[in-house]
Design an enzyme around this catalytic site. Structure first.
Site, PDB file in Angstrom:
ATOM      1  N   TYR A  26      -6.402  -7.783 -13.951  1.00  0.00           N
ATOM      2  CA  TYR A  26      -7.100  -7.462 -12.706  1.00  0.00           C
ATOM      3  C   TYR A  26      -6.841  -5.998 -12.379  1.00  0.00           C
ATOM      4  O   TYR A  26      -5.686  -5.547 -12.402  1.00  0.00           O
ATOM      5  CB  TYR A  26      -6.625  -8.358 -11.559  1.00  0.00           C
ATOM      6  CG  TYR A  26      -7.299  -8.065 -10.228  1.00  0.00           C
ATOM      7  CD1 TYR A  26      -6.589  -7.483  -9.178  1.00  0.00           C
ATOM      8  CD2 TYR A  26      -8.643  -8.347 -10.018  1.00  0.00           C
ATOM      9  CE1 TYR A  26      -7.207  -7.201  -7.964  1.00  0.00           C
ATOM     10  CE2 TYR A  26      -9.273  -8.081  -8.799  1.00  0.00           C
ATOM     11  CZ  TYR A  26      -8.545  -7.496  -7.779  1.00  0.00           C
ATOM     12  OH  TYR A  26      -9.148  -7.219  -6.584  1.00  0.00           O
ATOM     13  N   ASP A  52      -2.770   0.346 -16.260  1.00  0.00           N
ATOM     14  CA  ASP A  52      -2.856   0.008 -14.837  1.00  0.00           C
ATOM     15  C   ASP A  52      -1.474  -0.468 -14.392  1.00  0.00           C
ATOM     16  O   ASP A  52      -1.083  -1.608 -14.644  1.00  0.00           O
ATOM     17  CB  ASP A  52      -3.913  -1.085 -14.632  1.00  0.00           C
ATOM     18  CG  ASP A  52      -3.947  -1.567 -13.195  1.00  0.00           C
ATOM     19  OD1 ASP A  52      -4.854  -2.351 -12.846  1.00  0.00           O
ATOM     20  OD2 ASP A  52      -3.076  -1.162 -12.393  1.00  0.00           O
ATOM     21  N   LYS A  65       0.476   0.176  -4.507  1.00  0.00           N
ATOM     22  CA  LYS A  65       1.548  -0.687  -3.973  1.00  0.00           C
ATOM     23  C   LYS A  65       2.837   0.086  -3.638  1.00  0.00           C
ATOM     24  O   LYS A  65       2.911   0.782  -2.633  1.00  0.00           O
ATOM     25  CB  LYS A  65       1.789  -1.849  -4.930  1.00  0.00           C
ATOM     26  CG  LYS A  65       0.554  -2.778  -5.077  1.00  0.00           C
ATOM     27  CD  LYS A  65       0.829  -3.963  -5.962  1.00  0.00           C
ATOM     28  CE  LYS A  65      -0.438  -4.682  -6.360  1.00  0.00           C
ATOM     29  NZ  LYS A  65      -0.873  -5.702  -5.396  1.00  0.00           N
TER      30      LYS A  65
HETATM   31  P1  KE4 Z   1      -5.712  -2.871  -4.486  1.00  0.00           P
HETATM   32  O1  KE4 Z   1      -7.120  -2.345  -4.464  1.00  0.00           O
HETATM   33  O2  KE4 Z   1      -5.619  -4.304  -4.002  1.00  0.00           O
HETATM   34  O3  KE4 Z   1      -4.722  -1.930  -3.777  1.00  0.00           O
HETATM   35  O4  KE4 Z   1      -5.202  -2.862  -6.018  1.00  0.00           O
HETATM   36  C1  KE4 Z   1      -5.978  -3.521  -6.960  1.00  0.00           C
HETATM   37  C2  KE4 Z   1      -5.092  -3.871  -8.145  1.00  0.00           C
HETATM   38  C3  KE4 Z   1      -5.164  -3.089  -9.282  1.00  0.00           C
HETATM   39  N1  KE4 Z   1      -4.384  -3.351 -10.357  1.00  0.00           N
HETATM   40  C4  KE4 Z   1      -3.511  -4.382 -10.346  1.00  0.00           C
HETATM   41  C5  KE4 Z   1      -2.669  -4.630 -11.557  1.00  0.00           C
HETATM   42  C6  KE4 Z   1      -3.397  -5.211  -9.194  1.00  0.00           C
HETATM   43  O5  KE4 Z   1      -2.526  -6.246  -9.208  1.00  0.00           O
HETATM   44  C7  KE4 Z   1      -4.190  -4.947  -8.074  1.00  0.00           C
HETATM   45  C8  KE4 Z   1      -4.136  -5.807  -6.821  1.00  0.00           C
HETATM   46  N2  KE4 Z   1      -3.267  -6.927  -6.866  1.00  0.00           N
HETATM   47  C9  KE4 Z   1      -3.642  -8.073  -6.060  1.00  0.00           C
HETATM   48  C10 KE4 Z   1      -2.683  -9.234  -6.316  1.00  0.00           C
HETATM   49  N3  KE4 Z   1      -2.352  -9.432  -7.661  1.00  0.00           N
HETATM   50  C11 KE4 Z   1      -3.686  -7.707  -4.607  1.00  0.00           C
HETATM   51  C12 KE4 Z   1      -3.680  -8.874  -3.646  1.00  0.00           C
HETATM   52  C13 KE4 Z   1      -5.037  -9.133  -3.080  1.00  0.00           C
HETATM   53  O6  KE4 Z   1      -6.044  -8.907  -3.785  1.00  0.00           O
HETATM   54  O7  KE4 Z   1      -5.066  -9.561  -1.907  1.00  0.00           O
END
Ligand code: KE4
Length: 440
Positions: free
Chosen positions: A156, A251, A279
């Site tokens: 993801y 990533d 994060k």
């Molecule tokens: P954000 O756009 O949510 O800040 O980051 C996206 C992203 C990109 N790459 C990785 C490996 C990630 O895990 C994420 C976002 N993680 C999720 C949970 N695994 C965020 C939680 C959510 O979507 O509410």
């Protein structure tokens, strides 16, 4: 459509403040949440509304104190409301929350990131991990003049169109959109391979190498549950990217500064061309970052011809939270302690499951862990999907009844923080033993 398991007793009191807030939320926010996973659809019951948090504990709107192993999905590696972070945010906010102009602080954060991650010769601050990853893809396409990207099933990278693509009918065929609203033409440029399957990547490189702009990968996968890279997998991707001329993108939105005061790329001695962060580097405030080789990064406007922008990019309050977090991590180095707690938790859980004859195991790396209900090991999304998500949902609800808050999805990762203690791990294991006993 996820079947909604019946609401558990007492997890979040029906009719209590969280339930009332959720009813209000659903009237004005789609699904009642600002991010889908928070809706508890995968685990059942009413979402916990949080009133405040400190250290390793949340206090819900229902007044329940919960031991937190979700940690806002990763940013709070120091624990909630760490004094150094709160003080930095208060001080920064008192000087103004946003200027839309340059500040010294954002230069300091960029310098710190480049110092801790040598493959990052330049870095651009953005507002989320999604923005970081979508910018990385745009840079790779500009740098190579190619369109296709290769991602991994279960990986993801945020919710930009090119990433909302699942594996197609065959390995060598293009992906298929995994979200409505993503045009087929976008999915047609996305190839999807199984994680940890370097032979599959080699086959894709033979067929599509000349058109490949980027290989994007979570160097330790956290979005299908925790799945570490198989020996040689990351090295193989580095070799294939170099051979085909594709840009290798790590990533590290989850893993950046999670397993050490740097990235997995540095820890494993593999230099990607671009790295995406988020994060932790924002300390719980909205931040993302994309960085890497100067020859690629300098394509970004205003220097180059790749456009990217953001009203709140480099926001002084978010940057202050990130700097305070990273400086505290560098000063206190909590990593070995978090890893030791993680190992105790994983060993204890496996022993409890074995003793009760429950097919479950805990994958763990440093302060990251995932409880899988199924025979191990989990090496990719297909393995993760073979696990029993309904069993995880029951485990989640029983742990919540015991005052322990886990990620409300079987396909996520739990997070320890510097605020967790051996007593917290013991409490987790005691509750897990009872939860497993009631499932055997
Ligand atoms: P954000 O756009 O949510 O800040 O980051 C996206 C992203 C990109 N790459 C990785 C490996 C990630 O895990 C994420 C976002 N993680 C999720 C949970 N695994 C965020 C939680 C959510 O979507 O509410």
């Amino acid at each position: 459509m996820t079947r909604r398991p019946k609401r558990a007793k007492g997890a979040t009191p029906g009719g209590g403040p969280s339930a009332r807030l959720f009813a209000r939320a659903r009237a004005v926010i789609p699904g009642g949440v600002n991010s889908p996973v928070r809706a508890f659809r995968a685990v059942g019951g009413t979402p916990v509304f949080v009133r405040r948090a400190r250290g390793a504990r949340l206090v819900s709107a229902d007044g329940r104190a919960l031991l937190d192993f979700c940690g806002s999905w990763g940013p709070l590696v120091l624990g909630h409301a760490h004094p150094a972070v709160v003080e930095a945010v208060q001080r920064a906010a008192a000087d103004g929350t946003s200027f839309g102009a340059c500040t010294k602080r954002e230069v300091e954060l960029a310098e710190l990131l480049c110092a801790q991650v040598p493959s990052m010769k330049r870095v651009r601050l953005v507002n989320s991990g999604t923005e970081a990853c979508m910018t990385a893809i745009r840079l790779a396409r500009a740098h190579t003049g190619r369109a296709k990207i290769l991602k991994f099933d279960g990986g993801y990278h945020g919710h930009a169109d090119p990433f909302l693509v699942a594996a197609g009918s065959g390995l060598l065929t293009a992906g298929v959109a995994s979200s409505a609203g993503v045009p087929g033409a976008v999915a047609a440029d996305v190839l999807v391979a199984p994680y940890n399957d370097i032979a599959a990547v080699e086959r894709l490189a033979v067929r599509h190498g000349r058109d490949l702009a980027a290989i994007v990968v979570e160097p330790v996968a956290g979005n299908m549950g925790l799945v570490p890279p198989a020996p040689g997998f990351l090295e193989g991707l580095r070799k294939i990217a170099r051979a085909t001329g594709a840009v290798l993108i790590f990533d590290e939105v989850i893993t950046g500064f999670r397993l050490g005061p740097t990235t997995v790329g540095v820890l494993r001695g593999i230099a990607p061309d671009l790295t995406c962060l988020g994060k932790i580097v924002g300390g719980g405030l909205p931040i993302g970052a994309v960085g890497g080789r100067a020859g690629i990064m300098d394509r970004l406007a205003p220097l180059g011809d790749v456009y990217q922008a953001g009203t709140l990019s480099g926001n002084p309050v978010a940057v202050a939270a990130g700097l305070a977090t990273l400086r505290t991590l560098l000063a206190e180095d909590p990593y070995a302690r978090m890893a030791a707690l993680g190992e105790t938790l994983a060993r204890g859980f496996d022993e409890a499951a074995r003793r009760r004859g429950v097919a479950a195991h805990c994958a763990q790396l440093g302060g990251l862990f995932t409880v899988f209900f199924g025979e191990g090991p989990v090496r990719n999304l297909a393995d993760a999907r073979r696990c029993d998500a309904a069993a995880y949902a029951r485990f989640f609800r029983r742990m919540l009844d015991a005052g322990i808050y886990l990620p409300p999805s079987a396909f996520e990762t739990c997070f320890l923080s510097a605020a967790h203690t051996p007593a917290d791990i013991a409490r987790f294991l005691a509750a897990a033993a009872r939860a497993l006993a009631s499932s055997s």
